[in-house]
Design a protein around this motif. Structure first.
Motif, PDB file in Angstrom:
ATOM      1  N   LEU A 121     -89.048 102.188  97.625  1.00  0.00           N
ATOM      2  CA  LEU A 121     -88.171 102.337  98.789  1.00  0.00           C
ATOM      3  C   LEU A 121     -86.763 101.831  98.534  1.00  0.00           C
ATOM      4  O   LEU A 121     -85.799 102.353  99.095  1.00  0.00           O
ATOM      5  N   LEU A 122     -86.634 100.804  97.706  1.00  0.00           N
ATOM      6  CA  LEU A 122     -85.312 100.250  97.433  1.00  0.00           C
ATOM      7  C   LEU A 122     -84.432 101.256  96.718  1.00  0.00           C
ATOM      8  O   LEU A 122     -83.244 101.402  97.045  1.00  0.00           O
ATOM      9  N   GLN A 123     -84.970 101.977  95.748  1.00  0.00           N
ATOM     10  CA  GLN A 123     -84.163 102.794  94.858  1.00  0.00           C
ATOM     11  C   GLN A 123     -84.062 104.261  95.246  1.00  0.00           C
ATOM     12  O   GLN A 123     -83.114 104.934  94.838  1.00  0.00           O
ATOM     13  N   LEU A 124     -85.019 104.771  96.007  1.00  0.00           N
ATOM     14  CA  LEU A 124     -85.001 106.197  96.325  1.00  0.00           C
ATOM     15  C   LEU A 124     -83.963 106.535  97.391  1.00  0.00           C
ATOM     16  O   LEU A 124     -83.591 105.703  98.220  1.00  0.00           O
ATOM     17  N   ASP A 125     -83.510 107.775  97.367  1.00  0.00           N
ATOM     18  CA  ASP A 125     -82.592 108.304  98.364  1.00  0.00           C
ATOM     19  C   ASP A 125     -83.060 109.692  98.790  1.00  0.00           C
ATOM     20  O   ASP A 125     -84.019 110.238  98.231  1.00  0.00           O
ATOM     21  N   GLY A 126     -82.362 110.263  99.774  1.00  0.00           N
ATOM     22  CA  GLY A 126     -82.587 111.644 100.151  1.00  0.00           C
ATOM     23  C   GLY A 126     -83.965 111.902 100.752  1.00  0.00           C
ATOM     24  O   GLY A 126     -84.582 111.037 101.383  1.00  0.00           O
ATOM     25  N   HIS A 127     -84.461 113.110 100.513  1.00  0.00           N
ATOM     26  CA  HIS A 127     -85.734 113.536 101.098  1.00  0.00           C
ATOM     27  C   HIS A 127     -86.892 112.652 100.636  1.00  0.00           C
ATOM     28  O   HIS A 127     -87.790 112.325 101.429  1.00  0.00           O
ATOM     29  N   LYS A 128     -86.880 112.266  99.345  1.00  0.00           N
ATOM     30  CA  LYS A 128     -87.970 111.430  98.834  1.00  0.00           C
ATOM     31  C   LYS A 128     -88.031 110.105  99.590  1.00  0.00           C
ATOM     32  O   LYS A 128     -89.118 109.618  99.926  1.00  0.00           O
ATOM     33  N   TRP A 129     -86.857 109.514  99.855  1.00  0.00           N
ATOM     34  CA  TRP A 129     -86.839 108.241 100.581  1.00  0.00           C
ATOM     35  C   TRP A 129     -87.316 108.432 102.021  1.00  0.00           C
ATOM     36  O   TRP A 129     -88.115 107.638 102.531  1.00  0.00           O
ATOM     37  N   ARG A 130     -86.833 109.484 102.694  1.00  0.00           N
ATOM     38  CA  ARG A 130     -87.225 109.700 104.096  1.00  0.00           C
ATOM     39  C   ARG A 130     -88.732 109.869 104.235  1.00  0.00           C
ATOM     40  O   ARG A 130     -89.351 109.323 105.145  1.00  0.00           O
ATOM     41  N   THR A 131     -89.320 110.638 103.319  1.00  0.00           N
ATOM     42  CA  THR A 131     -90.769 110.847 103.360  1.00  0.00           C
ATOM     43  C   THR A 131     -91.520 109.542 103.121  1.00  0.00           C
ATOM     44  O   THR A 131     -92.478 109.205 103.837  1.00  0.00           O
ATOM     45  N   LEU A 132     -91.084 108.792 102.113  1.00  0.00           N
ATOM     46  CA  LEU A 132     -91.744 107.530 101.776  1.00  0.00           C
ATOM     47  C   LEU A 132     -91.572 106.509 102.886  1.00  0.00           C
ATOM     48  O   LEU A 132     -92.511 105.772 103.225  1.00  0.00           O
ATOM     49  N   HIS A 133     -90.392 106.454 103.486  1.00  0.00           N
ATOM     50  CA  HIS A 133     -90.133 105.501 104.566  1.00  0.00           C
ATOM     51  C   HIS A 133     -91.024 105.784 105.768  1.00  0.00           C
ATOM     52  O   HIS A 133     -91.568 104.864 106.392  1.00  0.00           O
ATOM     53  N   ALA A 134     -91.184 107.067 106.099  1.00  0.00           N
ATOM     54  CA  ALA A 134     -92.030 107.437 107.238  1.00  0.00           C
ATOM     55  C   ALA A 134     -93.475 107.024 107.001  1.00  0.00           C
ATOM     56  O   ALA A 134     -94.159 106.531 107.910  1.00  0.00           O
TER      57      ALA A 134
END
Length: 487
Positions: A121-134
């Motif tokens: 979660l710290l390093q990801l951005d964009g769609h990958k981060w949004r999916t992982l955060h959810a």
């Protein structure tokens, strides 16, 4: 002779092109007409920082102090890379809360295909981060954090055991003491390891950066596509192989056991309604280590250092701990932790004065026009929020160098702007594990102070000095204090 002449001309030509590119890069804010500190060739506004002569916090504090009130933000150069430094707290609030949708990216380097554990979660951005955060949101609920508390209390008992085995009034290395607790917490609760596996885990927590190069990391941030093509790795491969292996092994073992008590984040992720793959779960466990271990160590170490210098404050915390535990039948429950109000104030003041993350990073994902102004943060601009400078602003915190937990009484906090205290970030990309981190710190304070008193000794470095070669705020040398048992 002709070959030498051609070589000389080629060298001069290459240097001329390089010089021109540097000057073009360092002219970015001037071309946009944005107020900025004149950058130095190659170093930008980080002269002395790269060489370890001063901390990045000092460079940002200087910019903040010199330009605050003159503009909502100023231009800044980290070497050749332009950044926006947010100075106005209303702008900071907009970036983190009101208009957070414009700043959902951090701009950190990640290559989850070539380096799976960087997919956290710290390093990801964009769609990958949004999916992982959810998917992660259901893991970090207050109810789940509370369920993990008994295991955390059990781990904290190790601190008192270590202190009780030491000689009375003996000088203790506080840095090592709190590191032992925090390593145990992450090994057990993020990776599911038992006490017998701690030694190897602890060794790898010191070595996962490998042969870290600031310039390579900088180039990876500046040219991420090229870095991915070249398979640049942020961490030592042997270390990430170890952390991935133990996480996958623990996931496999826990699934083979029936009706086991809930004690780890691996279990929470594995049992979630939107489960991640095992490698993705391993990446989140590694994210705990990257984002959490150093700040946890630094905060508890600095906390004891400040309380050792002001024994009346230390006695007040210890008295509160004793009284609160008596009211809760000596059980350190969630209700008990909520009643430790002054201990929380002490931790908050430690986080203010010795802010582990001296700045927050955001990247504009679309143009953002500041309300009621002509200023625009352009799409792709990297934004720095100078948290440590804000925390030491005398207009917000009078006598900012003084350690005063009363600043965090409820009435005093309500008088300050919301964005005036940001030790964990905030908003959409704030620390998702904030509640857990606060719980780890508070349980650690109880274990450290309940039966022991800390005082400065001949080996205590005063005033404290920071390690200029670390981006996070850590002590330059180990914190050492005299420790004695109190009944």
């Amino acid at each position: 002779m002709e070959l030498l002449h051609r070589t000389l001309l080629a060298t001069i030509g290459a240097l001329s092109v390089f010089y021109a590119l540097v000057k073009i890069s360092l002219g970015y804010w001037k071309r946009r007409g944005i107020l900025h500190e004149k950058p130095k060739f190659l170093w930008g506004n980080l002269k002395g920082v790269v060489q370890g002569k001063r901390h990045a916090q000092d460079a940002l504090h200087e910019i903040y102090s010199n330009y605050k009130g003159r503009a909502p933000f100023v231009g800044f150069f980290a070497c050749l890379k332009p950044f926006v430094v947010a100075l106005d707290l209303e702008l900071v609030h907009n970036i983190l809360f009101t208009d957070a949708g414009h700043f959902t990216s951090r701009g950190l380097y990640s290559n989850s295909d070539g380096e799976p554990l960087s997919g956290n979660l710290l390093q990801l951005d964009g769609h990958k981060w949004r999916t992982l955060h959810a998917k992660s949101a259901e893991v970090f609920t207050p109810a789940n954090i509370q369920k993990l508390l008994p295991r955390l209390v059990q781990i904290s008992a190790g601190i008192q055991k270590d202190l009780s085995s030491a000689k009375l009034q003996q000088t203790q290395n506080i840095t090592d003491l709190v590191a032992g607790y925090n390593v145990n917490v992450l090994a057990s609760m993020a990776f599911g390891l038992g006490d017998r596996d701690l030694e190897e885990f602890s060794q790898w927590t010191h070595n996962y950066w490998g042969k870290f190069s600031l310039w390579c990391a900088y180039l990876a941030l500046e040219f991420p596509l090229i870095a991915r093509l070249l398979q640049y790795r942020s961490y030592a491969e042997a270390a990430t192989n170890y952390f991935e292996r133990i996480a996958l092994m623990q996931l496999k073992e826990q699934r083979s056991r029936d009706r086991q008590p809930l004690q780890t984040f691996l279990q929470l992720y594995s049992n979630a309604s939107q489960p991640l793959s095992d490698v993705q779960i391993a990446a989140q466990a590694f994210g705990f280590l990257v984002a959490g271990l150093t700040p946890l160590n630094a905060t508890l170490g600095f906390c004891l250092y400040e309380l050792a210098r002001q024994p009346e404050l230390q006695d007040r915390v210890r008295a509160e701990i004793k009284k609160t535990l008596e009211q809760h039948d000596s059980q350190l429950t969630a209700e008990c932790l909520r009643d430790l109000k002054y201990a929380k104030q002490v931790l908050n003041e430690t986080l203010r004065l010795h802010t582990p993350h001296p700045f927050l990073l955001r990247r504009a994902t679309k143009d953002f026009e500041l309300p009621k102004s002509v200023f625009v943060i352009a799409r792709g601009n990297n934004v720095l929020i100078p948290t440590a400078a804000i925390h030491r602003d005398p207009d917000i915190y009078p006598e900012p160098e003084r350690f005063d937990p009363d600043r965090f009484e409820e009435e005093a906090m309500n008088l300050r702007p919301k964005a005036a205290f940001l030790p964990f970030g905030d908003g959409l990309r704030g620390c998702i594990a904030k509640r857990f981190v606060e719980q780890v710190l508070l349980v650690g304070v109880v274990a450290l102070l309940q039966h022991h008193r800390y005082t400065p000794c001949a080996e205590t470095t005063m005033p404290i000095e920071y390690n200029n070669r670390r981006l996070l705020l850590t002590p330059k040398t180990d914190i050492k204090l005299k420790v004695e048992r109190v009944d």
